[in-house]
Design an enzyme around this catalytic site. Structure first.
Site, PDB file in Angstrom:
ATOM      1  N   SER A  18       3.168  -5.619 -10.266  1.00 30.51           N
ATOM      2  CA  SER A  18       4.577  -5.974 -10.147  1.00 30.51           C
ATOM      3  C   SER A  18       4.813  -7.301 -10.855  1.00 30.51           C
ATOM      4  CB  SER A  18       4.963  -6.111  -8.671  1.00 30.51           C
ATOM      5  OG  SER A  18       6.178  -6.829  -8.585  1.00 30.51           O
ATOM      6  N   HIS A  43       5.389  -2.241 -12.750  1.00 32.80           N
ATOM      7  CA  HIS A  43       6.356  -2.137 -11.648  1.00 32.80           C
ATOM      8  C   HIS A  43       7.407  -3.238 -11.789  1.00 32.80           C
ATOM      9  CE1 HIS A  43       7.366  -0.872  -7.481  1.00 32.80           C
ATOM     10  NE2 HIS A  43       7.632  -2.147  -7.262  1.00 32.80           N
ATOM     11  N   ASP A  45      10.793  -4.874 -10.116  1.00 30.49           N
ATOM     12  CA  ASP A  45      11.548  -4.976  -8.865  1.00 30.49           C
ATOM     13  C   ASP A  45      12.951  -5.506  -9.122  1.00 30.49           C
ATOM     14  OD1 ASP A  45       9.646  -4.199  -6.789  1.00 30.49           O
ATOM     15  OD2 ASP A  45       8.490  -5.919  -7.480  1.00 30.49           O
ATOM     16  N   MET A  47      16.451  -6.533  -7.596  1.00 31.97           N
ATOM     17  CA  MET A  47      17.035  -6.934  -6.297  1.00 31.97           C
ATOM     18  C   MET A  47      18.436  -7.491  -6.519  1.00 31.97           C
ATOM     19  SD  MET A  47      13.820  -8.972  -4.705  1.00 31.97           S
ATOM     20  CE  MET A  47      12.162  -8.286  -4.709  1.00 31.97           C
ATOM     21  N   HIS A  76      11.813  -0.152  -9.352  1.00 30.85           N
ATOM     22  CA  HIS A  76      12.059  -0.106  -7.912  1.00 30.85           C
ATOM     23  C   HIS A  76      13.404  -0.773  -7.643  1.00 30.85           C
ATOM     24  CE1 HIS A  76      10.488  -1.580  -3.696  1.00 30.85           C
ATOM     25  NE2 HIS A  76      11.504  -0.763  -3.596  1.00 30.85           N
ATOM     26  N   MET A  78      16.024  -2.157  -5.431  1.00 31.86           N
ATOM     27  CA  MET A  78      16.354  -2.656  -4.085  1.00 31.86           C
ATOM     28  C   MET A  78      17.795  -3.133  -4.135  1.00 31.86           C
ATOM     29  SD  MET A  78      12.742  -4.501  -3.396  1.00 31.86           S
ATOM     30  CE  MET A  78      12.345  -4.426  -5.137  1.00 31.86           C
ATOM     31  N   MET A 147       6.899   0.981   1.737  1.00 32.41           N
ATOM     32  CA  MET A 147       6.892  -0.478   1.733  1.00 32.41           C
ATOM     33  C   MET A 147       5.947  -0.982   2.823  1.00 32.41           C
ATOM     34  SD  MET A 147       8.753  -1.321  -0.769  1.00 32.41           S
ATOM     35  CE  MET A 147       8.479  -3.065  -0.512  1.00 32.41           C
ATOM     36  N   ASP A 185       3.535  -0.362  -1.644  1.00 32.68           N
ATOM     37  CA  ASP A 185       4.113  -1.553  -2.273  1.00 32.68           C
ATOM     38  C   ASP A 185       4.215  -2.700  -1.265  1.00 32.68           C
ATOM     39  OD1 ASP A 185       5.442  -3.349  -3.852  1.00 32.68           O
ATOM     40  OD2 ASP A 185       7.292  -2.175  -4.033  1.00 32.68           O
TER      41      ASP A 185
HETATM   42  C1  DX5 Z   1       8.756  -6.530  -2.628  1.00 35.51           C
HETATM   43  C2  DX5 Z   1       8.561  -5.836  -3.938  1.00 35.51           C
HETATM   44  C3  DX5 Z   1       7.142  -5.679  -4.311  1.00 35.51           C
HETATM   45  C4  DX5 Z   1       6.455  -6.991  -4.549  1.00 35.51           C
HETATM   46  C5  DX5 Z   1       4.990  -6.789  -4.340  1.00 35.51           C
HETATM   47  O1  DX5 Z   1      10.090  -6.525  -2.284  1.00 35.51           O
HETATM   48  O2  DX5 Z   1       9.100  -4.538  -3.892  1.00 35.51           O
HETATM   49  O3  DX5 Z   1       6.970  -4.836  -5.421  1.00 35.51           O
HETATM   50  O4  DX5 Z   1       6.674  -7.491  -5.831  1.00 35.51           O
HETATM   51  O5  DX5 Z   1       4.425  -8.026  -4.415  1.00 35.51           O
HETATM   52  P1  DX5 Z   1       3.177  -8.460  -3.560  1.00 35.51           P
HETATM   53  O6  DX5 Z   1       2.017  -7.660  -4.050  1.00 35.51           O
HETATM   54  O7  DX5 Z   1       3.078  -9.900  -3.864  1.00 35.51           O
HETATM   55  O8  DX5 Z   1       3.471  -8.186  -2.106  1.00 35.51           O
HETATM   56 ZN    ZN Z   2       8.471  -3.097  -5.530  1.00 37.90          ZN
END
Ligand code: DX5
Ligand code: ZN
Length: 232
Positions: A18, A43, A45, A47, A76, A78, A147, A185
């Site tokens: 990620s 990956h 993320d 947000m 991903h 969010m 998650m 994740d």
């Molecule tokens: C959290 C994200 C993850 C995060 C994982 O909200 O969806 O993908 O980046 O990071 P680590 O491995 O640091 O928990």
């Molecule tokens: Zn993620």
């Protein structure tokens, strides 16, 4: 039981670093490193500060990543109302698009739309969301993202109850003869990667454990080796 055990003999775990925990001042170098590394997917993320209490990055950054990445982009989302942006992400050439069950009152329609756009459709579950919610859609999705932390931030501690959910999800997939892959994740590191692999995880996402390392490329290699020790 024996057949299930044998299937794990052929089980190869994939790794999706990620980039949330990467140094964004050097994002181009990070992606080049991931291209050269043993990482399988990248990956990303996204947000929005509404579905989760944090804002990360969106379409322009993913467009830049896509231009240099040679590996599949696992995006991903969010965000609330992800259905508004599916085509925008598809147009960028991402490969896997994952939406949160909790953000989609009409999840079936969203999954159909992602697939119609030619992408793999993933659904993500927050730590408190029961596996049974997937019972009537598991055969329609390509990926389930469990998650193992509350989404929003990298570097959080792995929630151990995820192991039970993983077993329950694997049983659901077998029972329904579904083909969905299982992605874990959050909080993935050398201490839990082998157990997750042995319990049937297909893809491990890891941010902090890779990018806080002095040598992220070596950290990727180690995580993959560790995950394969039990599952191979
Ligand atoms: C959290 C994200 C993850 C995060 C994982 O909200 O969806 O993908 O980046 O990071 P680590 O491995 O640091 O928990
Ligand atoms: Zn993620």
């Amino acid at each position: 039981m024996e057949a299930e055990g044998l299937s794990y003999l052929r089980h190869v775990v994939q790794l999706a670093p990620s980039i949330l925990s990467a140094d964004f001042t050097r994002l181009g170098e990070v992606i080049s490193m991931l291209n050269r590394s043993e990482a399988d997917w990248i990956h990303c993320d996204v947000m929005d500060g509404r579905f989760v209490p944090n804002i990360s990055f969106g379409l322009p950054v993913i467009q830049a990543v896509r231009q240099i990445a040679t590996k599949p982009l696992d995006v991903h989302l969010m965000i609330v109302e992800p259905e508004k942006y599916l085509r925008d992400f598809a147009d960028l050439g991402v490969d896997i698009l994952t939406v949160h069950v909790e953000a989609c009152p009409h999840l079936h329609r969203v999954v159909q739309e992602i697939r119609q756009l030619g992408l793999q459709a993933g659904v993500a579950l927050n730590p408190h969301t029961p596996i049974q919610l997937l019972s009537d859609i598991i055969h329609e999705v390509d990926l389930v993202c469990l998650m193992a932390v509350n989404p929003g931030f990298g570097g959080q501690a792995f929630i151990k109850h995820t192991y039970e959910k993983l077993t329950e999800l694997r049983e659901l997939i077998v029972r329904k003869e579904a083909k969905a892959k299982i992605e874990i994740d959050g909080g993935v590191d050398l201490s839990n990667a082998a157990t997750l692999a042995a319990k049937g995880a297909d893809i491990l996402v890891a941010g902090n454990s890779i990018f806080s390392s002095k040598d992220p490329m070596q950290a990727i290699r180690l995580l993959k080796r560790t995950a394969h020790t039990i599952s191979a």
